[in-house]
Design a protein around this motif. Structure first.
Motif, PDB file in Angstrom:
ATOM      1  N   VAL A 135     -13.278  -2.353  -3.956  1.00 11.96           N
ATOM      2  CA  VAL A 135     -13.176  -1.446  -2.807  1.00 11.96           C
ATOM      3  C   VAL A 135     -11.984  -1.821  -1.930  1.00 11.96           C
ATOM      4  CG1 VAL A 135     -14.308  -0.731  -0.660  1.00 11.96           C
ATOM      5  CG2 VAL A 135     -15.615  -0.806  -2.797  1.00 11.96           C
ATOM      6  N   GLU A 136     -11.796  -3.104  -1.712  1.00 11.54           N
ATOM      7  CA  GLU A 136     -10.675  -3.541  -0.875  1.00 11.54           C
ATOM      8  C   GLU A 136      -9.338  -3.199  -1.524  1.00 11.54           C
ATOM      9  OE1 GLU A 136     -11.460  -7.655  -0.238  1.00 11.54           O
ATOM     10  OE2 GLU A 136     -13.178  -7.256   1.082  1.00 11.54           O
TER      11      GLU A 136
ATOM     12  N   PRO B 174      -5.295   4.126   1.446  1.00  5.05           N
ATOM     13  CA  PRO B 174      -6.062   3.847   2.666  1.00  5.05           C
ATOM     14  C   PRO B 174      -6.772   5.045   3.279  1.00  5.05           C
ATOM     15  CG  PRO B 174      -3.700   3.781   3.097  1.00  5.05           C
ATOM     16  CD  PRO B 174      -3.849   3.843   1.612  1.00  5.05           C
ATOM     17  N   ASP B 175      -6.330   6.252   3.009  1.00  3.02           N
ATOM     18  CA  ASP B 175      -6.951   7.422   3.636  1.00  3.02           C
ATOM     19  C   ASP B 175      -7.781   8.246   2.663  1.00  3.02           C
ATOM     20  OD1 ASP B 175      -5.713   6.850   6.127  1.00  3.02           O
ATOM     21  OD2 ASP B 175      -3.833   7.719   5.380  1.00  3.02           O
TER      22      ASP B 175
ATOM     23  N   ARG C 220      -8.797   0.498  -0.992  1.00  2.00           N
ATOM     24  CA  ARG C 220      -8.441   0.806   0.396  1.00  2.00           C
ATOM     25  C   ARG C 220      -7.011   0.403   0.721  1.00  2.00           C
ATOM     26  NH1 ARG C 220     -13.975  -0.960   2.784  1.00  2.00           N
ATOM     27  NH2 ARG C 220     -12.938  -2.951   3.005  1.00  2.00           N
ATOM     28  N   ARG C 221      -6.550  -0.704   0.142  1.00  6.82           N
ATOM     29  CA  ARG C 221      -5.167  -1.128   0.385  1.00  6.82           C
ATOM     30  C   ARG C 221      -4.167  -0.128  -0.183  1.00  6.82           C
ATOM     31  NH1 ARG C 221      -6.941  -6.352  -1.109  1.00  6.82           N
ATOM     32  NH2 ARG C 221      -5.926  -6.121  -3.143  1.00  6.82           N
TER      33      ARG C 221
ATOM     34  N   GLY D  71     -14.795   3.310   4.510  1.00  9.89           N
ATOM     35  CA  GLY D  71     -14.125   3.989   3.413  1.00  9.89           C
ATOM     36  C   GLY D  71     -15.066   4.546   2.369  1.00  9.89           C
TER      37      GLY D  71
ATOM     38  N   THR E 150       0.840  -1.175   0.000  1.00  6.44           N
ATOM     39  CA  THR E 150       0.000   0.000   0.000  1.00  6.44           C
ATOM     40  C   THR E 150       0.877   1.226   0.000  1.00  6.44           C
ATOM     41  OG1 THR E 150      -0.108   0.351   2.379  1.00  6.44           O
ATOM     42  CG2 THR E 150      -1.641  -1.254   1.442  1.00  6.44           C
TER      43      THR E 150
END
Length: 232
Positions: free
Chosen positions: A108-109, A116-117, A112-113, A140, A3
């Protein structure tokens, strides 16, 4: 997959390559635009069928139909938002399998990885709208736009601070605008930030008033992810 926050830091080109990589999705893929330092991500979901195991191509009409929305969001955000379209593995919802939900969760995952923010807005049409409404409460996810959605009892109400756009043509004979209106009322009465728009005489394909659809969605996503809206 590293990430942006890992010791194996990815530069912007590395993030884009990893986000749009065809690996790991089992046939689900992402395509789109990723700026060097995205302030938000718009994930665009296409429609499908109630039951079908036919693989999806990038040239299927339901997939191509969402391309103008992606372009409109990019323009409205002044290239500050990553805009990615998801191609599902197969056409159908397929009962308890809920294949497009699995594909969207994978997307989505991955987002996010890698970011992440960064807040995520999900935009879905028809079956994609049903998927978006299922993922509305996911961590998220900061905004949801469901366009001519296939509304069933599995929609998950997001937090009161998560804006939702529900948009449906009054002439739609494929998905039911009355169900969309009922969902909007229910979530509004529960205190949700829900905007419900009925497009007069519009049908399911969103072609008669295409500019209105594209502009409304782009302004909604811009406002949700960047904290502002463009004037109409």
């Amino acid at each position: 997959m590293p990430t942006a926050a890992d010791d194996g830091f990815l530069d912007p080109r590395g993030i884009q390559a990893a986000l749009l990589s065809s690996d790991g999705g089992g046939g689900a893929q992402l395509r789109g635009y990723v700026p060097a330092h995205p302030e938000g991500v718009a994930l665009v979901l296409h429609g499908g069928a109630e039951s079908s195991r036919v693989p999806v191509s990038w040239w299927r009409l339901a997939v191509v139909r969402m391309l103008p929305f992606a372009h409109a969001i990019r323009r409205a955000s002044d290239d500050r938002v990553a805009v990615v379209r998801l191609k599902n593995r197969v056409r159908g919802w397929n009962g308890m399998r809920q294949d497009p939900v699995l594909d969207a969760r994978w997307a989505v995952e991955r987002i996010r990885r890698l970011l992440p923010d960064v807040p995520i807005a999900i935009i879905g049409h028809s079956m994609g709208g049903r998927v978006a409404l299922q993922l509305a409460a996911e961590p998220g996810v900061s905004a949801v736009a469901a366009l001519a959605p296939w509304v069933e009892g599995d929609a998950r109400r997001p937090g009161v601070r998560t804006p939702v756009l529900l948009m449906h043509g009054t002439g739609d004979r494929w998905t039911d605008p009355r169900r969309t209106a009922a969902l909007a009322r229910s979530w509004q009465e529960a205190g949700g930030d829900v905007r419900h728009i009925e497009v007069d005489h519009e049908r399911h394909a969103m072609l008669r008033h295409a500019e209105l659809w594209h502009r409304t969605v782009a302004d909604f996503v811009t406002g949700a992810l960047l904290g502002r809206e463009r004037s109409a």
